[in-house]
Design an enzyme around this catalytic site. Structure first.
Site: not given
Ligand code: PEP
Ligand code: MG
Length: 581
Positions: A191, A298, A334, A433, A456-457, A467, A504
């Site tokens: 993040h 977020r 979210r 995710e 991302n997750d 990550r 997203c």
């Molecule tokens: C993701 O996991 O792709 C996402 C958009 O949420 P975050 O990056 O905040 O975990």
């Molecule tokens: Mg995520």
């Protein structure tokens, strides 16, 4: 000139003087002293050690008196550490042998002690590492090296270097003082990287040890496109980067002209293009770049960017600001995704060995309803100002989704009973995710109004790769065929049930990967504000047929590397302007 390679996480190039922040946010320049001054430097160290020893002894006595010997013994242990003969010898060697200042010697030696203790991977010894850093700080205070935070005294915008930066520390960077940053640790999907993009700060993470090579104040380059950090660049390199910056500015100016044009393919298929934000102030950039809505807000950053805990009213005000500014465009709020690399100030879980697999996200919200309820109330209240949609993160089981929805109903009833203005009929969706969400999507989909794929997750949990971990960064690939298969499956299920699905995750902000997603059937993308016009340019440069061809070909590949190579090739044919030069 010296060059280091890391992971590029936020595009752009920053050129400026270096400032080094250590974990505490202070900087100790790597300074040498003249041979004639070595003895004086050594005396400064001895005096600082004696002063810290006196303080520790006083603390030990008074704490033992008030709280008992076992608490007082914390200071006795620190005192013992301070007088450790190996430590003393090492400090002396740095000053007399390497001619370092006492400040730099302390910072170097204590940090390497603390790192050695942390590497032992034993929670008890890791706590001792904190003691070592405590002593370091006291010594540095005695030496006069930490009377101020370096960012406060910067006279010109600088490039910040640090061992690590948490997402909240990154969020706290003052953009008028910091123009880019690089860290020794960190992975591609953490993040910190996401906040850097939100702040539009060029950034490179996961470089490995390099801070001891940095001389504070010298010119450096952080190349967030290629993942390179250059210390003290020569004139030719500097000129080349300056020319690149000029080209980038020209490209951005051309892309800005697309802001008001529709997001549609060359053959007229609409692709909804929304923005991801962490803070209300980002809305201005979203609007000026023509976002169709906020596809991901977020909200946990409300916690991460302040010292105290936000109240329901704080939530309400932040959401209302965003919703009002978006003037009727959809805003997907979210719910809190705290935990793992996003920790607030309140300890919400005991020490966890694998926080990514632990009490994170919706799990944490459901267990801490005093945290969750005020947020849900605030969302329903802010919904009277526009088109608000509510989304739950990291849903893994149907039970979680049902529990979360039930809580929304309870909160809605409370608000209605209290006569508080709110909307209780807002669309409710979930993030897709984790692989279980895809595998069970035919069931989940009956209980939600929309879906948003968080790549991302999804990458992290599909490929079992943290990550935020630089050691496995090469495995963290959203183009991995396993991830692509999961996305395709989610799209097919969403289409069959006529439920809107967007992507997203950061994957959609890469123009080439965005075309792939469209080819896989995705019609809604949500990207960081700075990627809006770039992705729109890619969308407007292709037909749906071309995207489908891309996807068909890609689905025959067996490795992420093959996919990315092919995608870059196609992008350079279809939208050459977007290929970094
Ligand atoms: C993701 O996991 O792709 C996402 C958009 O949420 P975050 O990056 O905040 O975990
Ligand atoms: Mg995520």
């Amino acid at each position: 000139m010296e060059q280091f390679h890391g992971i590029p996480v936020s595009p752009g190039v920053a050129i400026g003087p270096a400032v080094v922040l250590d974990d505490q946010g202070y900087s100790i320049p790597r300074c040498h002293v003249a041979l004639a001054d070595v003895a004086a430097e050594h005396d400064r160290l001895v005096a600082a050690v004696a002063a810290v020893a006196r303080t520790l002894e006083t603390n030990r006595e008074s704490t033992s008196r008030r709280l008992g010997d076992s608490t007082g013994s914390i200071f006795a242990a620190q005192l013992q550490m301070l007088h450790d003969p190996r430590l003393t010898a090492e400090l002396q060697r740095k000053i007399t042998g390497s001619q370092h200042t006492a400040d730099y010697a302390v910072s170097q030696v204590m940090h390497s002690y603390a790192s050695a203790l942390r590497r032992l991977n034993n929670p008890l010894l890791a706590e001792r590492a904190q003691d070592v850093l405590d002593i370091e700080k006291q010594l540095l205070q005695q030496l006069g090296a930490v009377t101020h935070r370096p960012l406060d005294s910067l006279v010109e915008p600088s490039v910040a270097f640090s061992h690590n930066l948490t997402p909240s520390e990154t969020a706290g960077l003052d953009r008028t003082k910091v123009i880019g940053f690089a860290t020794e640790t960190g992975g591609p999907g953490g993040h910190t990287a996401i906040v850097a993009k939100g702040l539009e700060l060029p950034a490179v993470v996961g470089i490995g040890p390099f801070l001891d090579r940095v001389v504070v104040g010298t010119r450096v380059i952080v190349d967030g496109d290629r993942g390179i950090v250059i210390l003290d660049p020569d004139q030719a390199t500097l000129d080349e980067y300056e020319r690149g910056l000029l080209r980038r500015r020209e490209l951005l100016a051309r892309l800005d002209q697309l802001a008001d044009l529709p997001s549609q393919t060359a053959d007229g298929v609409a692709i909804e293009l929304s923005a991801n934000i962490e803070f209300p102030h980002e809305v201005a950039a979203c609007l000026s770049r023509g976002a169709d809505g906020i596809g991901l807000y977020r909200t946990e950053f409300l916690y991460l960017s302040r010292e105290d805990e936000p109240t329901e009213q704080d939530h309400y005000e932040a959401y209302s600001e965003v919703v009002r500014a978006m003037q009727g465009r959809p805003v997907i709020i979210r719910t809190l995704d705290l935990g793992a690399d996003k920790m607030g100030h309140r300890p919400l879980a005991e020490y966890e060995h694998n926080p990514c697999l632990g009490l994170r996200s919706i799990r944490l919200s459901l267990k801490n309803q005093d945290l969750f309820r005020p947020q849900l109330r605030a969302v329903l209240r802010a919904a009277i100002h526009g088109d608000v949609r509510l989304m739950f993160p990291m849903i893994t089981t149907l039970g979680e989704l049902r529990q979360a929805r039930m809580l929304v109903n309870v909160v809605a009833e409370d608000l209605e009973e209290e006569g508080v203005g709110c909307r209780t009929d807002i669309p409710i969706g979930m993030m897709v995710e984790v692989p279980s969400a895809v595998l069970m999507l035919d069931r989940f989909i009956r209980e939600v109004d929309f879906l948003s794929v968080g790549t991302n997750d999804l990458v992290q949990y599909t490929l079992a790769v943290d990550r935020s971990n630089e050691y496995v960064a090469d495995l963290y690939q959203s183009s991995d065929p396993a991830v692509l298969r999961l996305i395709l499956r989610a799209v097919e299920i969403a289409d069959a049930h006529h439920v809107p699905l967007s992507v997203c995750g950061e994957m959609s902000s890469n123009p080439a990967r965005a075309l792939l997603l469209i080819g896989l059937g995705v019609r809604r993308l949500s990207v960081p504000p700075q990627a809006l016009t770039k992705v729109k340019k890619a969308i407007r440069s292709v037909t749906i047929g071309q995207c489908r061809e891309i996807a068909e070909r890609v689905m025959t590949f067996e490795a992420a590397g093959e996919v990315d190579m092919y995608l870059m090739d196609r992008l350079s044919d279809l939208a050459p302007e977007l290929i970094p030069t």
